[in-house]
Every structure is written in C-alpha cells, then in structure tokens.
Design a protein around this motif. Structure first.
Motif, PDB file in Angstrom:
ATOM      1  N   SER A  86      13.246 -15.175   4.534  1.00 51.46           N
ATOM      2  CA  SER A  86      12.248 -16.245   4.513  1.00 51.46           C
ATOM      3  C   SER A  86      10.998 -15.773   5.243  1.00 51.46           C
ATOM      4  O   SER A  86       9.891 -16.263   4.988  1.00 51.46           O
ATOM      5  CB  SER A  86      12.795 -17.513   5.186  1.00 51.46           C
ATOM      6  N   CYS A  87      11.193 -14.840   6.160  1.00 50.89           N
ATOM      7  CA  CYS A  87      10.070 -14.193   6.847  1.00 50.89           C
ATOM      8  C   CYS A  87       9.735 -12.935   6.058  1.00 50.89           C
ATOM      9  O   CYS A  87      10.493 -11.957   6.086  1.00 50.89           O
ATOM     10  CB  CYS A  87      10.443 -13.837   8.282  1.00 50.89           C
ATOM     11  N   SER A  88       8.640 -12.955   5.346  1.00 53.40           N
ATOM     12  CA  SER A  88       8.324 -11.848   4.437  1.00 53.40           C
ATOM     13  C   SER A  88       8.205 -10.515   5.159  1.00 53.40           C
ATOM     14  O   SER A  88       8.481  -9.455   4.598  1.00 53.40           O
ATOM     15  CB  SER A  88       7.030 -12.140   3.675  1.00 53.40           C
ATOM     16  N   ASP A  89       7.792 -10.553   6.426  1.00 54.70           N
ATOM     17  CA  ASP A  89       7.599  -9.311   7.173  1.00 54.70           C
ATOM     18  C   ASP A  89       8.920  -8.610   7.485  1.00 54.70           C
ATOM     19  O   ASP A  89       8.922  -7.449   7.896  1.00 54.70           O
ATOM     20  CB  ASP A  89       6.858  -9.582   8.485  1.00 54.70           C
ATOM     21  N   THR A  90      10.059  -9.317   7.334  1.00 53.72           N
ATOM     22  CA  THR A  90      11.340  -8.681   7.639  1.00 53.72           C
ATOM     23  C   THR A  90      11.791  -7.753   6.518  1.00 53.72           C
ATOM     24  O   THR A  90      12.682  -6.937   6.711  1.00 53.72           O
ATOM     25  CB  THR A  90      12.440  -9.735   7.899  1.00 53.72           C
ATOM     26  N   ALA A  91      11.204  -7.902   5.353  1.00 58.22           N
ATOM     27  CA  ALA A  91      11.517  -6.990   4.247  1.00 58.22           C
ATOM     28  C   ALA A  91      10.577  -5.796   4.325  1.00 58.22           C
ATOM     29  O   ALA A  91       9.363  -5.950   4.477  1.00 58.22           O
ATOM     30  CB  ALA A  91      11.359  -7.692   2.905  1.00 58.22           C
ATOM     31  N   SER A  92      11.136  -4.609   4.237  1.00 58.19           N
ATOM     32  CA  SER A  92      10.324  -3.400   4.311  1.00 58.19           C
ATOM     33  C   SER A  92       9.481  -3.254   3.048  1.00 58.19           C
ATOM     34  O   SER A  92       9.758  -3.866   2.015  1.00 58.19           O
ATOM     35  CB  SER A  92      11.237  -2.177   4.444  1.00 58.19           C
ATOM     36  N   ASP A  93       8.451  -2.413   3.133  1.00 62.03           N
ATOM     37  CA  ASP A  93       7.633  -2.144   1.955  1.00 62.03           C
ATOM     38  C   ASP A  93       8.476  -1.533   0.842  1.00 62.03           C
ATOM     39  O   ASP A  93       8.237  -1.787  -0.343  1.00 62.03           O
ATOM     40  CB  ASP A  93       6.483  -1.194   2.311  1.00 62.03           C
ATOM     41  N   LEU A  94       9.474  -0.733   1.218  1.00 59.96           N
ATOM     42  CA  LEU A  94      10.352  -0.141   0.211  1.00 59.96           C
ATOM     43  C   LEU A  94      11.083  -1.234  -0.552  1.00 59.96           C
ATOM     44  O   LEU A  94      11.125  -1.227  -1.788  1.00 59.96           O
ATOM     45  CB  LEU A  94      11.358   0.806   0.871  1.00 59.96           C
ATOM     46  N   GLU A  95      11.659  -2.171   0.176  1.00 58.91           N
ATOM     47  CA  GLU A  95      12.400  -3.262  -0.467  1.00 58.91           C
ATOM     48  C   GLU A  95      11.479  -4.101  -1.346  1.00 58.91           C
ATOM     49  O   GLU A  95      11.834  -4.465  -2.460  1.00 58.91           O
ATOM     50  CB  GLU A  95      13.052  -4.130   0.604  1.00 58.91           C
ATOM     51  N   LYS A  96      10.290  -4.407  -0.823  1.00 55.62           N
ATOM     52  CA  LYS A  96       9.325  -5.179  -1.607  1.00 55.62           C
ATOM     53  C   LYS A  96       8.923  -4.423  -2.873  1.00 55.62           C
ATOM     54  O   LYS A  96       8.785  -5.007  -3.950  1.00 55.62           O
ATOM     55  CB  LYS A  96       8.084  -5.482  -0.770  1.00 55.62           C
ATOM     56  N   SER A  97       8.743  -3.116  -2.732  1.00 46.54           N
ATOM     57  CA  SER A  97       8.333  -2.305  -3.876  1.00 46.54           C
ATOM     58  C   SER A  97       9.416  -2.265  -4.942  1.00 46.54           C
ATOM     59  O   SER A  97       9.137  -2.415  -6.131  1.00 46.54           O
ATOM     60  CB  SER A  97       8.013  -0.879  -3.407  1.00 46.54           C
ATOM     61  N   CYS A  98      10.656  -2.081  -4.504  1.00 48.34           N
ATOM     62  CA  CYS A  98      11.768  -1.992  -5.452  1.00 48.34           C
ATOM     63  C   CYS A  98      11.955  -3.294  -6.213  1.00 48.34           C
ATOM     64  O   CYS A  98      12.376  -3.299  -7.365  1.00 48.34           O
ATOM     65  CB  CYS A  98      13.063  -1.649  -4.717  1.00 48.34           C
ATOM     66  N   LEU A 104       0.812  -1.216   0.000  1.00 50.08           N
ATOM     67  CA  LEU A 104       0.000   0.000   0.000  1.00 50.08           C
ATOM     68  C   LEU A 104       0.848   1.269   0.000  1.00 50.08           C
ATOM     69  O   LEU A 104       0.340   2.353  -0.294  1.00 50.08           O
ATOM     70  CB  LEU A 104      -0.941  -0.002   1.206  1.00 50.08           C
ATOM     71  N   THR A 105       2.146   1.132   0.339  1.00 52.33           N
ATOM     72  CA  THR A 105       3.013   2.311   0.361  1.00 52.33           C
ATOM     73  C   THR A 105       3.680   2.580  -0.982  1.00 52.33           C
ATOM     74  O   THR A 105       4.416   3.560  -1.120  1.00 52.33           O
ATOM     75  CB  THR A 105       4.111   2.130   1.423  1.00 52.33           C
ATOM     76  N   ILE A 106       3.448   1.735  -1.963  1.00 53.64           N
ATOM     77  CA  ILE A 106       4.126   1.898  -3.248  1.00 53.64           C
ATOM     78  C   ILE A 106       3.553   3.109  -3.984  1.00 53.64           C
ATOM     79  O   ILE A 106       2.402   3.487  -3.806  1.00 53.64           O
ATOM     80  CB  ILE A 106       3.966   0.619  -4.100  1.00 53.64           C
ATOM     81  N   ASP A 107       4.388   3.744  -4.794  1.00 50.23           N
ATOM     82  CA  ASP A 107       3.919   4.823  -5.661  1.00 50.23           C
ATOM     83  C   ASP A 107       4.414   4.538  -7.074  1.00 50.23           C
ATOM     84  O   ASP A 107       5.107   3.549  -7.320  1.00 50.23           O
ATOM     85  CB  ASP A 107       4.374   6.192  -5.163  1.00 50.23           C
ATOM     86  N   SER A 108       4.063   5.403  -8.010  1.00 57.05           N
ATOM     87  CA  SER A 108       4.418   5.149  -9.404  1.00 57.05           C
ATOM     88  C   SER A 108       5.929   5.109  -9.597  1.00 57.05           C
ATOM     89  O   SER A 108       6.450   4.315 -10.390  1.00 57.05           O
ATOM     90  CB  SER A 108       3.798   6.218 -10.316  1.00 57.05           C
TER      91      SER A 108
END
Length: 684
Positions: free
Chosen positions: A667-679, A307-311
């Motif tokens: 392996s724990c998805s929650d350890t990756a920040s939204d920024l990292e997931k977005s990138c 939800l924190t991702i932008d264009s």
C-alpha cells in the motif's frame, strides 16, 4: 561615448542575467503526415521541435546520436533501441482506456465466413503490421516457429524471411526485403505511411480488402462497427468472437513507449513537456491523413516509468526471449555449467571454493557471476547471465513478480515457531532489544532500528508491515528517526546508522550497501548493529542471538551473553531469547533457491547432487552450508538440507498469510523496489 558604453554595459548585464531559454524536446517523426502533426504541436507548444527521418531505425539512430530526443516505439523497436549500439531506454508508457491499460494483446484476425484455424495457416495469405513489429511479426512468427508450423532451424540454415515466404502463399510485411512478403502490399512495402497496409489499421485494411486471409494486429484494431464480421484464431486451434481477446490471444505485450537516451534529466524534461501540453490533442491523428501519429490514437494518458527501467525489464523476459529467438545469428549452445549468482566479495570467494571442489569431485562446472545486490542478481537470472541463487521470502516475492520461481527451500531441522508444530522449512521473525533498555513493542517509536536489509522478510517486511497496520503512515522515518536498513537510499535516515566496511579505510564507500560489504547487513549484521549501540532494536531471525552469544559466533561476539538480550512481544511484554515459540512477530517462509521456469529441472538436479557431496557437516573438503570469512554466505548457515518445492507458484510457496502481509505493505508504493515496479508495470 560614455553614454553608449553605459548602455552597452547594461545590455551585456541584462543578457548575462536573462533566464536561459528552455530546452526544446526534438521529436523524431517518420512521415510527412507525422511531421504535419508534430509541426502543429510545436506551433502551439514552444517546448517542442521536430526532426524528420526516413524510418524508425533512422529515428532510433538520431535519438542515440543526440540529433533528436524522443520517439514512441512498439515492443520490437524498443528491443532494437535498447541494444548496446543504440543504448536507449523506455521512459514513458502509453496507457489505454480498456483493460489491460498498459498492455495490449497480439491477436490473429480472420473473416467470420472463413473456416480455418491456427494449424491451417500454411498456404494462406497474411497481412502484417510491419517487419520486426510486436503484434504483426515477432509474436505471430515466433509462435508459429515454436509450434513447428514454420520450419526454421535458425539463420545458419536460411534467413527467417525466407522460411516465412515458404510458409505463406503471399504476404504484406512492410519493411520486408523478400519480394513475396511484399506481394500483397498496396504501396512501396516500406515501414512507413507510404505503404497503405502498414501498421495496425493498414494490416486490418489488407484483410478487409480481401488481399489477405489473416491479419496479425492488436486487440484494439477492429472498429466496433465491424466486429461482427470477424473472428479471432486461438492458439489451441479454436476460434472466438473478436472481443474474447483475453482468452484467445497469442501474447500479452507491453504498451508502446517513448524512448530516449539514458539521461535522467532529459527523461524528466520530456515527461514534463508532454504533460504540460495545452490546446492540442496528442492522442488524435484526425485531420493529418493517417492513424497513430506520434502516439497510438487509443492512448488515454501517458505514465512515467521508473528511471531505472531498461528495455529488457519493460518488455519482460518471455517477450525478450521470443525476439532473441528470431534475431539470433547462431543457434544458442546449451551451457555445460551452472552459474550461481553471488552478492559481495565474501560470497564470491565461497562460490569460487565451491567451484574448485565440485570440479575436483568430478561434478558440474560452477561459475560465480557477481552482482552488487540481490536485485542485480535477479536481473542476471532473468537475462540468463546467471541461473540461480538462494534468497529470503521478500526477495522470492520480488523475483516471483518478475517471473522467476522458487524450486528448493532451506530446511532448518527442529526449528519451529509454535508449540503445536509447523513446517520445518520456516523460521520466526523476532524483535530483539538489550534487556537493560526497558523497551517493549509499544515504546519503539522514536528509537533507532537495525534491519537485515530493506525488503527482507524478518528484517523489514514483517516489522514494517505491522507498524504500517498500526500507524497507516508510509513514512517510516517518522517512527524510526534513525536506523540501518542496507539497501535504503543513500543519505536517508535508514542509512544513518550503517557503517559500511568498517575494517577498511574508506568504509563510507560501502555504507548502506545491501551486501556483505556493509558490516550491518544480514541477520548477524543487524544483531551486531544492536550490540554495538548503533540501534535500540534489531529485527532478525529467532536463532541469531543464540548463534552469536555464550561463546559462539565471530570474535566481536565472543564476550556476549544471551541473557543480556530479550524478545519484544506484540502484546507489549518481553520474554527470554529462547521463548520465540511464544513471542515472535510472525512465522515466515524459509529462504529458497530461485531460477527461471525453464531451468527448474537442471537446477534442482544440480543441487541434489551438490548437497549429497558437500551438504553434510562431515564433509572434509568443502561445506555448502558453512561460511568462512562471514556468515550466511550463499545459504543460511543453519541450513541442514535443501528440499524440493512442489508448487509451481511463488504465491503458493509464500502462503496466504505472508502474501497478505506483503500486499498490505505494498500500500506504500515506496516499499516496492524499482525492479519490482518495472517487472509489473504492464500487469498492475
């Protein structure tokens, strides 16, 4: 009369307590064919309604104004939708069957019996998916401009369309205003189904019909039955078979995505409505008279975005820059200053002093943009709103995933983790407890923990990675029921023991923030959390206790004795604070300066000059590696100098051992920040 009144009353009560009608998702469509598909969807799935507009831009405006709720766009249009005047964000990505599932390749396709390459395109006839589209315009035209094939110095010289018109003999670019760019088109040259050569299939048909010599499309466009008749043009001048798109492409582009207004509840409603669709083929346009209606026909499923991702984060900095280079109104002027990103008020103050002293010494101009966290700084560097900052290994990892590179590393003279010696640009991650606690590594479960910050190397990644390897449980609150890990989600167990800016009224405002406004942030903060009884163990760097005991450190530490604290070893034993070479959790990379790849030389030259002026302890005006009003501001206070990093890769800098630890923790998805997931969304 009484009976009528009673019935009316009952009716009012029934109306008042009736379940509210579900909110309909208004989908914006751009053609009669798309309207037919949307209407069919809405007839079978009542949570949808349809809004028709003339074209993509009008749909973007409608969604922004609340007249519609959603539309699926390609990368170029996602860029437009994300601009401030529209302020939309991607919320759902298409996923395709073949790798890469969340991306596609922009390719140039020609007939097999042709003989030309990429450097022979001048004077050829071209077929494009549409003006401003990713694979059909932004990528190929941007590439040809960068290669200086298309002669264009910027819009001040002439419009881009005019330069493209002069390059190709004739074209079909749906949506173009230049007549020559519509010369090959079959219909009205609009970016809609009224133009038969619009979109991927249309551009390919333009090539197939012999109208054009080259079609700029995506790698999934050419039907399997026709692949033998076509080839790809590679950027190195060669040609390749149509299925060699992984090695012969012009760019990798994020998948098409659904965009809407920045409203988390609306985003959830749209996603939930789509996944709940029944008895309807969302990803098929068969029977409606056109292809890729509402979604690309090659889509296999939809994936919810953070939800924190932008264009900007969705498209990636390289693609974002390529679009900007084609849409800028004036030529960008090179900056005459270095923008150092600061986190929190104390760092901003130190940076301001650095800027003043650098100007006094006749050095480069330094600007000090401020952000609330390291991740916000990483975004600023990606967007060129900042140039550089020094971060720890865990943040080097996240920055690397987003495309930034480490260019200089802090050197801590004489600090080594093993008796056999190691690189001076490293340190030890240790677990520290009060000697009187009787704790050891094996008895930590159920205790309170103090961390430098969530996602930091010594304070989080190393200890939590070790704990995960032992428990295989991603819910770390089961292991530490209370703690302070700045940057954790507000209200979580890992914010419970944080105090915020305890020296001011309303410290809760800053509680658990990942910056110096949280008193327990960073190495010294985590140790203070232990000292003040808010935690039972602190995960910090090996030198922190000695730097804040036995008469050293800030006022709060002036009466502390190093002998009252001990290290917790992985074998269950404990050792004195100075035995870190024998008792540590891991040897980890030193903090490093990160920047964009294209800024590497400028940043390293700048820092070499600055440390020659302010890096020594004898500097009387300003000391780069000393902090006033805090600790480890901008750089760690134990830094002796900055060394150039020869490697171009963040993975090489971090090393196999650290990369293995990070990948294990992920392996724990929650350890990756939204920024990292977005990138990394496109490349997962």
């Amino acid at each position: 009369m009484k009976l009528l009144f009673a019935l009316a009353l009952v009716g009012c009560i029934a109306t008042a307590y009736a379940a509210p009608a579900e909110r309909k998702v208004k989908w914006c469509v751009k053609s009669s064919e798309e309207m037919n598909k949307c209407t069919a969807l809405a007839a079978k799935n009542l949570q949808f309604a349809c809004e028709k507009r003339l074209n993509t831009l009008e749909c973007i405006k409608a969604v922004s104004a609340g007249e519609a709720d959603a539309i699926t766009l390609d990368g170029g249009d996602i860029y437009t939708a994300g601009l401030k005047n529209h302020n939309l964000q991607p919320i759902i990505s298409e996923e395709y069957e073949k790798e890469p599932k969340r991306c596609y390749y922009a390719v140039a396709v020609v007939k097999k019996d042709s003989t030309f390459g990429i450097r022979d395109l001048k004077g050829k006839k071209s077929c494009h998916t549409g003006l401003g589209k990713s694979a059909g315009w932004n990528i190929p035209i941007g590439t040809l401009v960068d290669m200086k094939q298309i002669d264009w110095a910027g819009i001040e010289e002439k419009p881009l369309e005019e330069a493209v018109k002069e390059f190709f003999a004739a074209s079909c670019v749906p949506g173009a205003k230049e007549r020559k760019l519509c010369q090959l088109c079959k219909g009205d040259c609009s970016r809609s189904q009224k133009e038969p050569y619009y979109d991927y299939s249309g551009a390919f048909q333009c090539l197939k019909d012999g109208k054009g010599d080259v079609a700029f499309i995506n790698h999934q466009t050419v039907p399997d039955t026709e692949k033998a008749n076509y080839m790809l043009l590679c950027k190195d001048g060669t040609r390749a078979n149509i299925d060699s798109y992984e090695t012969c492409n012009w760019a990798k582009v994020p998948a098409h995505a659904v965009v809407t207004r920045k409203d988390p509840e609306l985003a959830k409603t749209i996603y939930n409505s789509l996944v709940a669709v029944k008895d309807f083929k969302l990803f098929s346009s068969e029977g409606y008279g056109a292809k890729n209606l509402m979604f690309k026909d090659s889509t296999k499923k939809l994936v919810q975005l953070p939800l924190t991702i932008d264009s900007f984060l969705y498209l990636g900095s390289n693609y974002f820059s390529s679009i900007q280079s084609l849409t800028k109104e004036t030529a960008a002027k090179p900056s005459d200053s270095i923008k150092w990103c600061t986190v929190g008020h104390a760092e901003e103050q130190k940076c301001d002093m650095w800027s003043i002293n650098s100007a006094t010494e006749g050095g480069d101009k330094i600007e000090c943009p401020n952000a609330g966290s390291v991740e916000e700084c990483i975004k600023k560097i990606l967007k060129k709103d900042a140039d550089a900052m020094a971060v720890d290994g865990g943040q080097v990892y996240t920055a690397g995933k987003c495309g930034l590179v480490p260019v200089m590393v802090e050197q801590y003279e004489g600090m080594k983790c093993s008796s056999t010696g190691s690189q001076s640009s490293s340190y030890c991650a240790v677990a520290v407890a009060k000697k009187s606690s009787g704790l050891n590594w094996n008895t930590l479960k159920g205790k309170r923990s103090c961390h430098t910050a969530k996602g930091r190397t010594a304070g989080w990644n190393i200890p939590m990675g070790l704990i995960y390897n032992k428990t295989k449980d991603c819910d770390f609150s089961k292991y530490f029921p209370k703690g302070c890990a700045p940057g954790s989600e507000a209200g979580s167990t890992f914010c419970d023991q944080c105090v915020g800016k305890a020296t001011t009224v309303g410290g809760d405002v800053f509680k658990c923030q990942a910056n110096t406004d949280e008193q327990y942030f960073g190495y010294t903060g985590a140790f203070r959390c232990l000292v003040e009884g808010r935690g039972d163990v602190a995960f910090i760097k090996h030198s922190i206790v000695s730097e804040n005991t036995d008469g050293k450190g800030a006022d709060w530490a002036k009466n502390l004795k190093s002998a009252d604290y001990e290290l917790l070893c992985l074998d269950g034993s404990t050792k004195p604070i100075d035995k870190y070479t024998e008792c540590h959790l891991a040897q980890v990379p030193a903090h490093a300066v990160i920047t964009r790849q294209d800024s590497r030389r400028v940043v390293t030259t700048f820092l070499q000059d600055q440390q020659s002026k302010f890096g020594s302890e004898s500097s009387s005006t300003f000391r780069l590696f000393k902090s006033e009003g805090g600790s480890n501001l901008l750089f760690k206070d134990s830094t002796k100098s900055l060394l150039n990093i020869q490697s171009q890769s963040f993975k090489d800098f971090l090393g196999n051992e650290y990369m293995t630890a990070m990948e294990s923790l992920r392996s724990c998805s929650d350890t990756a920040s939204d920024l990292e997931k977005s990138c990394q969304f496109c490349w997962e």
